[in-house]
Design an enzyme around this catalytic site. Structure first.
Site: not given
Ligand code: BES
Ligand code: ZN
Length: 498
Positions: A100, A166
């Site tokens: 997603d 996710e």
């Molecule tokens: N790929 C990101 C996680 C990420 C962002 C890792 C920046 C390292 C640096 C992931 O898809 C994401 O955005 N996760 C969300 C999780 C939340 C909805 C619980 C986030 O970090 O906002």
């Molecule tokens: Zn991601």
């Protein structure tokens, strides 16, 4: 030619097919946060399922049930579990990724249509999900394609866990992982030796990294109500208590302009960095220019780049995200909104937990509200989602395999660091399987994940495909030794971090 050279040669020869794969993936609008696009999200699941199957992976789509959105029951997209290889003499690597993406509209400020992969004259592929996370999971599929086309034996057994929620809190996935892990021999995760997740980015645009920590998250909504309906500010301004004014007063007392969080008790248990830890941050390849170009200006909270990195990786943060229920951006309506909801979130580091932070935030907001002397109502403070922070030992064989693979593919050792974003499922895997979990990114720090004009450089996509494949060969050749079942360092205080 050795199998790995054969694999690398195939990658070099098949760039355009690999790009077509990513183009097809980007074209499917799998925005998990948009209820109207839920059918497209499921289409994306079916598409990746088809890709995995066509290269010999046995897959199963798992029904994750329903979620409740605004009082409505909404079907969750299926998750994919997959397996290829059952050789007891090989190690088994579990790969996680998400299908997603974040929402995107051209009118948000994209230069091109976000769902049409567009390559510019610097070989950058623009499109929503190009780097987060369709590019990296397509890179895993590229690895499968290369082995299947060249009839090469995979060096390890592979297991897959791909989800499509996710970006919206991984609804339903923790239960699935825990259930599957509990099945033991009968489950998909039996005999898994390590987990590899490619869902983050290099710090800058030139130095590969591997990542051993993520911040957790606690997302809040605070709702203030007053009049029975919206009121005309000409008639009732300076006559009634205004919910929006009260909400701004509360929101303005959550965090200071210098980033310091004002919620009482949030820093408890987080130690200051030791000189050894400081040295780690000083050694990372990251400059003030990297920082300025990533954010688009000289807007840092510190002049010291190590302090900026620590602000992102080893301290918590609190960000204000928006207001619901107020006059929209486009209009200048002179209205006093009747009920408004403020949205903000904290990023968490060990030993913070969402549960503990939830209590502290609620207590604090009630206290601030009571000082406002208002007749508005504090209707509710809800933590709408939470995820634990994660940190692990980066000295085990899986990290060594990632170092070696990076050296082979990019000719340099990767930096090791923590990261500020959140992938809550990482800790779930770590706790449920008790094996090393590694984050091995494909994209760069300037890719603009979640932003307008998100991109992935072709060189990172191709290098990433080689990196993930090479990592599997290095894992196959690893001596796992005692570190094989690496202890989870989650509970250690910050001072003891590597
Ligand atoms: N790929 C990101 C996680 C990420 C962002 C890792 C920046 C390292 C640096 C992931 O898809 C994401 O955005 N996760 C969300 C999780 C939340 C909805 C619980 C986030 O970090 O906002
Ligand atoms: Zn991601």
């Amino acid at each position: 030619m050795s199998p790995i050279d054969d694999f690398l040669q195939y990658v070099d020869d098949n760039q355009s097919g690999f790009i077509d794969r990513l183009r097809d993936a980007v074209a499917i609008k799998s925005v998990s946060g948009d209820a109207s696009l839920r059918p497209d999200v499921q289409n994306m699941v079916d598409w990746f399922d088809g890709q995995l199957r066509s290269y010999g992976v046995q897959t199963e789509q798992v029904d994750l049930g329903y979620q409740t959105v605004d009082g409505q029951q909404l079907k969750l997209p299926n998750a994919i579990l997959g397996r290829i290889g059952d050789d007891p003499n090989k190690k088994t690597v579990l790969v996680y990724g998400h299908m997603d993406v974040q929402p995107a509209e051209k009118s948000d400020g994209w230069n091109t249509d976000p769902f049409t992969l567009t390559i510019d004259d610097q070989d950058r592929m623009f499109g929503r999900g190009s780097t987060d996370d369709k590019g990296p999971i397509c890179a895993w599929v590229n690895v499968l394609e290369a082995h299947s086309a060249k009839q090469l034996d995979l060096p390890v057994n592979l297991r897959f866990c791909f989800e499509a929620m996710e970006e919206s809190g991984s609804e339903g996935l923790d239960d699935l992982i825990n259930k599957e892990a509990a099945k033991g021999e009968d489950g998909y995760f039996d005999n898994v030796d390590c987990v590899c997740i490619s869902d983050n980015y290099w710090l800058n645009a030139r130095t590969p990294i591997v990542t051993y920590g993520l911040r957790g998250v606690a997302y809040f909504e605070v709702t203030i109500g007053g009049p029975a309906q919206d009121l005309h500010s000409g008639m009732w301004g300076n006559v009634v208590h205004e919910p929006m004014t009260d909400l701004f007063n509360i929101m303005s007392q959550l965090v200071r302009g210098d980033g310091y969080i004002l919620v009482e008790g949030v820093y408890s248990g987080i130690d200051d960095p030791t000189p050894e830890e400081l040295a780690l941050y000083n050694a990372l390849d990251y400059t003030m220019d990297d920082f300025k170009s990533a954010v688009g200006g000289d807007i840092g909270l510190s002049e010291d780049v190590s302090q900026l990195l620590m602000g992102r990786m080893r301290w918590p943060s609190l960000s204000l995200h928006g207001i619901r229920g107020a006059s929209s951006d486009e209009t200048s309506k002179t209205v006093i909104p009747a009920t408004v909801t403020g949205k903000f979130s904290l990023r968490l580091v060990p030993p913070q937990t969402p549960e503990d932070i939830e209590k502290k935030v609620k207590t604090y907001i009630e206290k601030v509200f009571n000082t406002l002397n208002t007749k508005s109502t504090l209707k509710e403070v809800v933590m709408t989602s939470g995820g634990m922070p994660w940190i692990t030992d980066d000295k085990n064989w899986s990290y060594k395999a990632a170092d070696d693979a990076t050296m082979d593919v990019y000719g340099q050792n990767p930096d090791h660091c923590r990261e500020g974003g959140s992938i809550p499922v990482t800790l779930t895997f770590s706790d449920a399987l008790k094996v090393p979990v590694l984050l091995l990114p494909v994209g760069r720090g300037d890719d603009g994940a979640h932003s307008t004009n998100e991109k992935l450089d072709i060189s990172n996509y191709m290098g990433g495909t080689k990196l993930l494949g090479t990592y599997l060969y290095k894992v196959a050749a690893s001596e796992t030794g005692e570190a094989r079942r690496a202890p989870n360092k989650q509970k250690l205080p910050a001072r003891a971090l590597p």
